[in-house]
Each structure stands twice: as structure tokens, then as C-alpha cells.
Design a protein around this motif. Structure first.
Motif, PDB file in Angstrom:
ATOM      1  N   GLY A 122      95.318  16.093 -80.286  1.00 24.95           N
ATOM      2  CA  GLY A 122      94.031  15.780 -80.875  1.00 24.95           C
ATOM      3  C   GLY A 122      94.057  15.594 -82.382  1.00 24.95           C
ATOM      4  O   GLY A 122      95.095  15.344 -82.987  1.00 24.95           O
ATOM      5  N   VAL A 123      92.880  15.741 -82.985  1.00 24.88           N
ATOM      6  CA  VAL A 123      92.706  15.572 -84.421  1.00 24.88           C
ATOM      7  C   VAL A 123      92.485  16.939 -85.055  1.00 24.88           C
ATOM      8  O   VAL A 123      91.763  17.783 -84.521  1.00 24.88           O
ATOM      9  CB  VAL A 123      91.519  14.639 -84.734  1.00 24.88           C
ATOM     10  CG1 VAL A 123      91.307  14.513 -86.236  1.00 24.88           C
ATOM     11  CG2 VAL A 123      91.743  13.259 -84.119  1.00 24.88           C
TER      12      VAL A 123
ATOM     13  N   ALA B 239      94.546  15.015 -89.626  1.00 26.38           N
ATOM     14  CA  ALA B 239      95.836  14.676 -89.039  1.00 26.38           C
ATOM     15  C   ALA B 239      95.660  14.351 -87.563  1.00 26.38           C
ATOM     16  O   ALA B 239      94.982  15.088 -86.832  1.00 26.38           O
ATOM     17  CB  ALA B 239      96.822  15.836 -89.200  1.00 26.38           C
ATOM     18  N   ALA B 240      96.257  13.249 -87.147  1.00 28.25           N
ATOM     19  CA  ALA B 240      96.290  12.885 -85.731  1.00 28.25           C
ATOM     20  C   ALA B 240      97.599  13.393 -85.150  1.00 28.25           C
ATOM     21  O   ALA B 240      98.674  13.053 -85.646  1.00 28.25           O
ATOM     22  CB  ALA B 240      96.190  11.371 -85.564  1.00 28.25           C
TER      23      ALA B 240
ATOM     24  N   GLU C 287      97.367  10.513 -76.051  1.00 27.62           N
ATOM     25  CA  GLU C 287      98.290  10.107 -77.101  1.00 27.62           C
ATOM     26  C   GLU C 287      97.513   9.401 -78.204  1.00 27.62           C
ATOM     27  O   GLU C 287      97.199   8.218 -78.102  1.00 27.62           O
ATOM     28  CB  GLU C 287      99.370   9.192 -76.527  1.00 27.62           C
ATOM     29  CG  GLU C 287     100.435   8.823 -77.528  1.00 27.62           C
ATOM     30  CD  GLU C 287     101.557   8.016 -76.915  1.00 27.62           C
ATOM     31  OE1 GLU C 287     102.303   7.396 -77.685  1.00 27.62           O
ATOM     32  OE2 GLU C 287     101.680   8.000 -75.678  1.00 27.62           O
ATOM     33  N   ILE C 288      97.198  10.133 -79.256  1.00 23.82           N
ATOM     34  CA  ILE C 288      96.483   9.557 -80.390  1.00 23.82           C
ATOM     35  C   ILE C 288      97.480   8.802 -81.260  1.00 23.82           C
ATOM     36  O   ILE C 288      98.478   9.353 -81.709  1.00 23.82           O
ATOM     37  CB  ILE C 288      95.767  10.640 -81.201  1.00 23.82           C
ATOM     38  CG1 ILE C 288      94.667  11.287 -80.360  1.00 23.82           C
ATOM     39  CG2 ILE C 288      95.175  10.047 -82.481  1.00 23.82           C
ATOM     40  CD1 ILE C 288      93.858  12.311 -81.090  1.00 23.82           C
ATOM     41  N   ARG C 289      97.188   7.525 -81.473  1.00 24.91           N
ATOM     42  CA  ARG C 289      98.077   6.666 -82.242  1.00 24.91           C
ATOM     43  C   ARG C 289      97.683   6.567 -83.709  1.00 24.91           C
ATOM     44  O   ARG C 289      98.538   6.399 -84.574  1.00 24.91           O
ATOM     45  CB  ARG C 289      98.084   5.265 -81.630  1.00 24.91           C
ATOM     46  CG  ARG C 289      98.809   5.162 -80.307  1.00 24.91           C
ATOM     47  CD  ARG C 289     100.298   5.151 -80.525  1.00 24.91           C
ATOM     48  NE  ARG C 289     101.050   4.935 -79.312  1.00 24.91           N
ATOM     49  CZ  ARG C 289     102.294   4.435 -79.287  1.00 24.91           C
ATOM     50  NH1 ARG C 289     102.899   4.122 -80.411  1.00 24.91           N
ATOM     51  NH2 ARG C 289     102.929   4.283 -78.148  1.00 24.91           N
ATOM     52  N   ASP C 290      96.376   6.613 -83.993  1.00 23.37           N
ATOM     53  CA  ASP C 290      95.934   6.359 -85.364  1.00 23.37           C
ATOM     54  C   ASP C 290      94.534   6.922 -85.552  1.00 23.37           C
ATOM     55  O   ASP C 290      93.783   7.099 -84.587  1.00 23.37           O
ATOM     56  CB  ASP C 290      95.930   4.846 -85.623  1.00 23.37           C
ATOM     57  CG  ASP C 290      95.918   4.491 -87.102  1.00 23.37           C
ATOM     58  OD1 ASP C 290      96.072   5.399 -87.945  1.00 23.37           O
ATOM     59  OD2 ASP C 290      95.762   3.296 -87.419  1.00 23.37           O
TER      60      ASP C 290
END
Length: 336
Positions: free
Chosen positions: A94-95, A88-89, A117-120
Motif C-alpha cells: 500500500g501507500v 511512499a508506494a 502491486e502499486i506501481r506509482d
């Protein structure tokens, strides 16, 4: 005017929607994952609400958020080789990884990202130890050890406003990234270096890239302000495919895995659309869908006639027949 109605399910060819929102938080759906190993299992990411799981074909839901430090989940993906492994982002967190049989998400080395900011995120199907993250303002990050450590891979990528990332399912050395300011970029050596691959595009902001399941040289890109673009040569040249769609801001795309000519598109404020001819023409796909914002689409992994649309008011589920959809597609059309 669109009304918040939660989760809907159709049981008669897509002509009528019925609510099936038991246990699911009513908020914007940001990601949908049909489990590739377990039939009737579906995951949704809810804006500000984390991840929810259904084991009975969306009839009931339960939250699975143990371990998350923030609940703003942007994307959920599955390891294609190991049942039960999910990633999951999470915005500014983070991840995260969930292992088989576990109920807890584990944060993966947030120090490599900071509060970005993780988008994908995307996974290498040939080597699931390898993942990529598109991070707003920081470009692309890569891990080769299931997220234990990450490094930036931005050589040649001069636009770091990354919005989405896609790994070619047939050749994992080939990666595409969509940006906010300069459309599509491509790497042919697993992120070693990048070059712009946007010829023919007038739109600059790309929200999603997908490929034909039978020919990954055929690509589709969802754009903000330019509708949908298609390439038949691996992104060298793009052509607008907006007949019946117009230049809606497109937020999500999905392709029927059994029939690559069938595509679904979700827009911002324009609702959902369907194409049955590889994007050459589009019909509104709105019967019973009372929300015009559709940021997520998915096709069921086991039954491609079941599709899922994530809206700003919850998840919609449709069990459709092609004939019914074609007959009823123009009902409930939203207006801009």
C-alpha cells in the motif's frame, strides 16, 4: 560488461565519477527524490531495502524505514505545500505517509488495496489532500483525504494494467496514466472518466510520463520497446523521438527545470542518455557510469546542474557543466 560500483559523484564538470556510497545499500534504486524544501537533502528508494536519506548532498546515507511492513518501495513523492510530508508506494503493502519531524512511516488504509502491486503514486499540487495510485491490474485509485480512504476511478479505462500516473502541474483536473497494453490514457476531470490518448504511438507499455515545466501541453513518454515519444498538444498526437537513442526500453525520464530543452533518459541495459534540444537528438551519457540499467532519474531541486541516476547497483550523482558533458558524452558507451 557493467560492474557494480555503488554511488558515484563527479566534482569536475562530469568528467570523473567518485564513489560516495557511505551507508547506502548497494542494490537497484527504484525512486529518487530531491527534497523541494531542504537543500542537499535527497531520498532514495532501494529495491528490498526501503528508503534512505542523505542530508549532505549524497556523501552519507541513513535508512529511514521505521513503520514499513515491507521494504519494496516503488516511489517516493513529497507534499508540495508542507515541508517534511512524504508518501511512499510499497509493493503489495500500500501507500505510506511520513509526517514532518516524524521518523515513522504510517500505512494508509491498506484494506482499500489489499495485497496489490502499486506501481506509482502522484499528488495534486493544487490540493495536496488528493493523491492517485496506479495499481497493476486494478487501474487508478484516488484519495481526497491524504490517504485515509481510497476509491477506484476507472470509468472508461478499459486497460487496468496501469504502470505510471502523472498529474498536470498547471491543471490538476488533467491526469495521464500509462499502461502496459494500450499506452496512454487521459482524464480531464480529475479521474471522473478516461479516454485513450495514444495516437501516433507504436509502443504499448509506458513507464513514465513527464511534462515541460514551462508548458504542460508538451509531454514526454518513456516506453518499453519504442524509445521516447513526445506530444506538443497534451497527448492528442505523439511522435517518436529516438534520434541517437534508438528503441531502447526506457525506464526513467527527467527534465531540467531551468531549461526545458535538456532531458535525461535512463534505459534498461542501454545506460543513460541526454538531449539538449527537446528530445530531437540524444547522446549517450555514460562517462563513469558502469551500470546499463537506469530505472530512476532526478534533477536536484536547488541546483539543476546536479543530477541523480539510480542504477541496479546504486545511486550515481553528477555535478556537470554543459560543455564538459557535450565533450565527454560518447565515452563509455554501452553496447546492446
Amino acid at each position: 560488461l557493467f560492474r557494480s560500483r555503488g554511488v558515484f559523484r563527479s566534482s569536475n564538470g562530469g568528467m570523473l565519477w567518485m564513489a560516495t556510497n557511505n551507508g547506502l545499500q548497494s542494490a537497484e534504486i527504484t525512486s529518487i527524490l530531491s527534497d523541494p524544501f531542504t537543500q542537499n537533502r535527497v531520498y532514495t528508494a532501494v529495491s528490498g531495502g526501503g528508503v534512505f536519506q542523505s542530508d549532505d548532498a549524497t556523501n552519507s546515507w541513513m535508512p529511514i524505514n521505521d513503520g514499513f511492513k515491507l521494504l519494496s518501495v516503488r516511489k517516493i513523492i513529497a507534499d508540495p505545500s508542507t515541508p517534511g510530508v512524504l508518501y511512499a508506494a510499497v509493493w503489495r503493502s500500500g501507500v505510506y505517509r511520513k509526517s514532518p519531524g516524524s521518523v515513522t512511516w504510517v500505512q494508509l488504509n491498506k484494506s482499500d488495496f489489499g495485497s496489490t502491486e502499486i506501481r506509482d503514486i502522484a499528488i495534486d499540487r493544487a490540493n495536496p489532500n488528493v493523491l492517485y495510485a496506479a495499481i497493476q491490474g486494478y487501474g487508478v485509485y484516488k484519495t481526497i483525504n491524504q490517504g485515509l480512504s481510497w476509491i477506484p476511478v476507472n470509468v472508461g479505462l478499459t486497460d487496468l494494467t496501469t504502470r505510471c500516473i502523472y498529474v498536470d502541474p498547471n491543471n490538476s483536473s488533467v491526469i495521464y496514466v500509462g499502461t502496459k497494453n494500450s499506452a496512454v490514457w487521459k482524464s480531464m476531470n480529475s479521474g471522473g472518466n478516461w479516454f485513450q490518448s495514444s495516437f501516433g504511438m507504436n509502443a504499448t507499455e509506458i513507464r513514465q510520463i513527464v511534462s515541460d515545466p514551462t508548458n504542460s501541453q508538451i509531454l514526454y513518454a518513456a516506453t518499453f520497446g519504442g524509445g521516447i515519444y513526445k506530444s506538443i498538444d497534451g497527448g492528442s498526437v505523439w511522435n517518436a523521438k529516438i534520434n541517437g537513442l534508438g528503441d531502447w526500453w526506457v525506464k526513467s525520464l527527467a527534465i531540467d527545470p531551468g531549461n526545458a530543452n535538456i532531458l535525461y533518459a535512463g534505459t534498461w541495459r542501454g545506460g543513460a542518455f541526454k538531449s539538449m534540444d527537446g528530445g530531437d537528438s540524444w547522446l549517450p551519457f555514460m562517462t563513469g557510469l558502469d551500470d546499463g540499467n537506469v530505472p530512476a532519474f532526478a534533477v536536484d531541486s536547488f541546483q539543476p546542474n546536479i543530477i541523480y541516476a539510480g542504477s541496479s547497483s546504486g545511486l550515481y550523482t553528477m555535478t556537470q557543466s554543459v560543455s564538459a558533458v557535450k565533450q565527454k558524452a560518447t565515452e563509455g558507451i554501452p553496447t546492446s
